[in-house]
Design a protein around this motif. Sequence first.
Motif, PDB file in Angstrom:
ATOM      1  N   ARG A   1       5.807   1.472 -15.490  1.00 42.28           N
ATOM      2  CA  ARG A   1       7.043   0.763 -15.143  1.00 42.28           C
ATOM      3  C   ARG A   1       6.799  -0.724 -14.929  1.00 42.28           C
ATOM      4  O   ARG A   1       7.626  -1.559 -15.315  1.00 42.28           O
ATOM      5  N   LEU A   2       5.652  -1.045 -14.306  1.00 41.62           N
ATOM      6  CA  LEU A   2       5.359  -2.423 -13.905  1.00 41.62           C
ATOM      7  C   LEU A   2       3.913  -2.739 -14.260  1.00 41.62           C
ATOM      8  O   LEU A   2       3.030  -2.772 -13.402  1.00 41.62           O
ATOM      9  N   PRO A   3       3.627  -2.980 -15.535  1.00 41.61           N
ATOM     10  CA  PRO A   3       2.238  -3.123 -15.974  1.00 41.61           C
ATOM     11  C   PRO A   3       1.502  -4.309 -15.378  1.00 41.61           C
ATOM     12  O   PRO A   3       0.256  -4.326 -15.390  1.00 41.61           O
ATOM     13  N   HIS A   4       2.197  -5.285 -14.842  1.00 40.65           N
ATOM     14  CA  HIS A   4       1.526  -6.444 -14.264  1.00 40.65           C
ATOM     15  C   HIS A   4       1.296  -6.318 -12.754  1.00 40.65           C
ATOM     16  O   HIS A   4       0.711  -7.213 -12.136  1.00 40.65           O
ATOM     17  N   VAL A   5       1.746  -5.219 -12.170  1.00 44.60           N
ATOM     18  CA  VAL A   5       1.476  -4.947 -10.757  1.00 44.60           C
ATOM     19  C   VAL A   5       0.095  -4.302 -10.628  1.00 44.60           C
ATOM     20  O   VAL A   5      -0.289  -3.451 -11.433  1.00 44.60           O
ATOM     21  N   ASP A   6      -0.660  -4.713  -9.617  1.00 45.05           N
ATOM     22  CA  ASP A   6      -1.974  -4.126  -9.337  1.00 45.05           C
ATOM     23  C   ASP A   6      -1.767  -2.826  -8.563  1.00 45.05           C
ATOM     24  O   ASP A   6      -1.687  -2.818  -7.340  1.00 45.05           O
ATOM     25  N   ALA A   7      -1.650  -1.710  -9.287  1.00 42.34           N
ATOM     26  CA  ALA A   7      -1.427  -0.398  -8.672  1.00 42.34           C
ATOM     27  C   ALA A   7      -2.726   0.396  -8.680  1.00 42.34           C
ATOM     28  O   ALA A   7      -3.352   0.555  -9.734  1.00 42.34           O
ATOM     29  N   ARG A   8      -3.105   0.900  -7.512  1.00 44.51           N
ATOM     30  CA  ARG A   8      -4.396   1.585  -7.368  1.00 44.51           C
ATOM     31  C   ARG A   8      -4.230   2.913  -6.652  1.00 44.51           C
ATOM     32  O   ARG A   8      -3.322   3.110  -5.858  1.00 44.51           O
ATOM     33  N   LEU A   9      -5.178   3.819  -6.927  1.00 42.45           N
ATOM     34  CA  LEU A   9      -5.278   5.045  -6.148  1.00 42.45           C
ATOM     35  C   LEU A   9      -5.877   4.724  -4.781  1.00 42.45           C
ATOM     36  O   LEU A   9      -6.815   3.919  -4.685  1.00 42.45           O
ATOM     37  N   GLY A  10      -5.335   5.338  -3.738  1.00 40.86           N
ATOM     38  CA  GLY A  10      -5.910   5.132  -2.412  1.00 40.86           C
ATOM     39  C   GLY A  10      -5.025   5.702  -1.327  1.00 40.86           C
ATOM     40  O   GLY A  10      -3.840   5.973  -1.538  1.00 40.86           O
ATOM     41  N   ARG A  11      -5.626   5.894  -0.165  1.00 41.13           N
ATOM     42  CA  ARG A  11      -4.921   6.424   0.998  1.00 41.13           C
ATOM     43  C   ARG A  11      -4.617   5.300   1.976  1.00 41.13           C
ATOM     44  O   ARG A  11      -5.373   4.327   2.086  1.00 41.13           O
TER      45      ARG A  11
ATOM     46  N   HIS B   1       5.399   8.960   8.030  1.00 40.89           N
ATOM     47  CA  HIS B   1       5.488  10.336   8.536  1.00 40.89           C
ATOM     48  C   HIS B   1       4.665  11.324   7.722  1.00 40.89           C
ATOM     49  O   HIS B   1       4.497  12.473   8.149  1.00 40.89           O
ATOM     50  N   PHE B   2       4.124  10.893   6.570  1.00 40.87           N
ATOM     51  CA  PHE B   2       3.260  11.755   5.779  1.00 40.87           C
ATOM     52  C   PHE B   2       1.798  11.302   5.809  1.00 40.87           C
ATOM     53  O   PHE B   2       0.951  11.920   5.156  1.00 40.87           O
ATOM     54  N   MET B   3       1.502  10.233   6.516  1.00 45.08           N
ATOM     55  CA  MET B   3       0.100   9.834   6.678  1.00 45.08           C
ATOM     56  C   MET B   3      -0.642  10.889   7.501  1.00 45.08           C
ATOM     57  O   MET B   3      -0.086  11.443   8.450  1.00 45.08           O
ATOM     58  N   HIS B   4      -1.900  11.133   7.136  1.00 45.56           N
ATOM     59  CA  HIS B   4      -2.710  12.070   7.928  1.00 45.56           C
ATOM     60  C   HIS B   4      -2.901  11.543   9.342  1.00 45.56           C
ATOM     61  O   HIS B   4      -2.927  12.313  10.307  1.00 45.56           O
ATOM     62  N   ASP B   5      -3.014  10.235   9.472  1.00 43.32           N
ATOM     63  CA  ASP B   5      -3.161   9.576  10.774  1.00 43.32           C
ATOM     64  C   ASP B   5      -2.308   8.313  10.737  1.00 43.32           C
ATOM     65  O   ASP B   5      -2.751   7.274  10.269  1.00 43.32           O
ATOM     66  N   PRO B   6      -1.050   8.398  11.215  1.00 47.50           N
ATOM     67  CA  PRO B   6      -0.153   7.248  11.094  1.00 47.50           C
ATOM     68  C   PRO B   6      -0.668   5.978  11.762  1.00 47.50           C
ATOM     69  O   PRO B   6      -0.496   4.884  11.213  1.00 47.50           O
TER      70      PRO B   6
ATOM     71  N   LEU C   1       4.299   3.800  17.434  1.00 47.99           N
ATOM     72  CA  LEU C   1       3.150   3.842  16.528  1.00 47.99           C
ATOM     73  C   LEU C   1       2.687   2.433  16.163  1.00 47.99           C
ATOM     74  O   LEU C   1       1.474   2.165  16.113  1.00 47.99           O
ATOM     75  N   PHE C   2       3.619   1.533  15.928  1.00 49.92           N
ATOM     76  CA  PHE C   2       3.278   0.137  15.622  1.00 49.92           C
ATOM     77  C   PHE C   2       2.523  -0.493  16.792  1.00 49.92           C
ATOM     78  O   PHE C   2       1.515  -1.191  16.600  1.00 49.92           O
ATOM     79  N   ALA C   3       3.011  -0.264  18.000  1.00 49.52           N
ATOM     80  CA  ALA C   3       2.355  -0.840  19.171  1.00 49.52           C
ATOM     81  C   ALA C   3       0.951  -0.280  19.338  1.00 49.52           C
ATOM     82  O   ALA C   3       0.002  -1.018  19.636  1.00 49.52           O
TER      83      ALA C   3
END
Length: 252
Positions: free
Chosen positions: A76-86, A107-112, A174-176
């Motif tokens: 969709r966006l070939p010039h965006v730097d899209a990477r695999l990662g958590r 809410h789907f992070m293993h550790d928010p 969580l932010f705090a």
Amino acid sequence: MSFDVAAESYQRFMGRFSEPLAAALVLATEPQRGWKVLDVGCGPGALTGDLAAWIGDEAVSAVDPSPAFVGAVHRRLPHVDARLGRAEDLPFADATFDASYAQLVVHFMHDPVAGLREMRRVTAPGGPVTACVWDHEGGTGPLAAFWDAVLDVDPDAPDESGLAGTREGHLEELFAEAGLHDLEASALTVTVRFESFEQWWEPFLLGVGPAGAYVAGLDEDALAAVRKSCRARVPARPFFVDATAWCVTGRV
């Protein structure tokens, strides 16, 4: 719960809500031209696309643990730097970005908290870190009618109301805890039109997320009972669904 699905399946299930939410989020936060921005848990690229349209493709990076979703962003966006990662282990150096975002992923992070700390780490001092999560606990999220119908049939069903950040005020907590400060909280609401009950119902059969996983685990009789319960709550004629997400921005 699974997001190991085709990008097209996710798009049919949640894209109908995440696309307008992304537009509202970018408009509310107004990232500046000249910034480098990261989209964490980018999925097939709803928010990535809006950020790229706002500040330019080459100014945006994206990361997601799903190869299918990263591939969809590349197409969709070939010039965006899209990477695999958590989120909890972002593949970027400290202070790489001027701002970072996480739409519908905390809410789907293993550790928010760890994920938000990573977003803080890769964002430059003073830069904003922004996340939003559907209001599943308060019943104004996009799946409220579905889970209400499910709980009428199966009171012990594992709905999404207990997920991190889905109750009012929890995302700020969580932010705090992640060490972000100058927190600003808001709510974003989008409205989606459906032409029929079937258009609303069929994406639940695609196995996407907790709702899709729940449906996939039902036998024929249980599935029929859930569908009937949903049908009693959702009109046959064209109708609208309002969906509200909690949004928080903090500073590094």
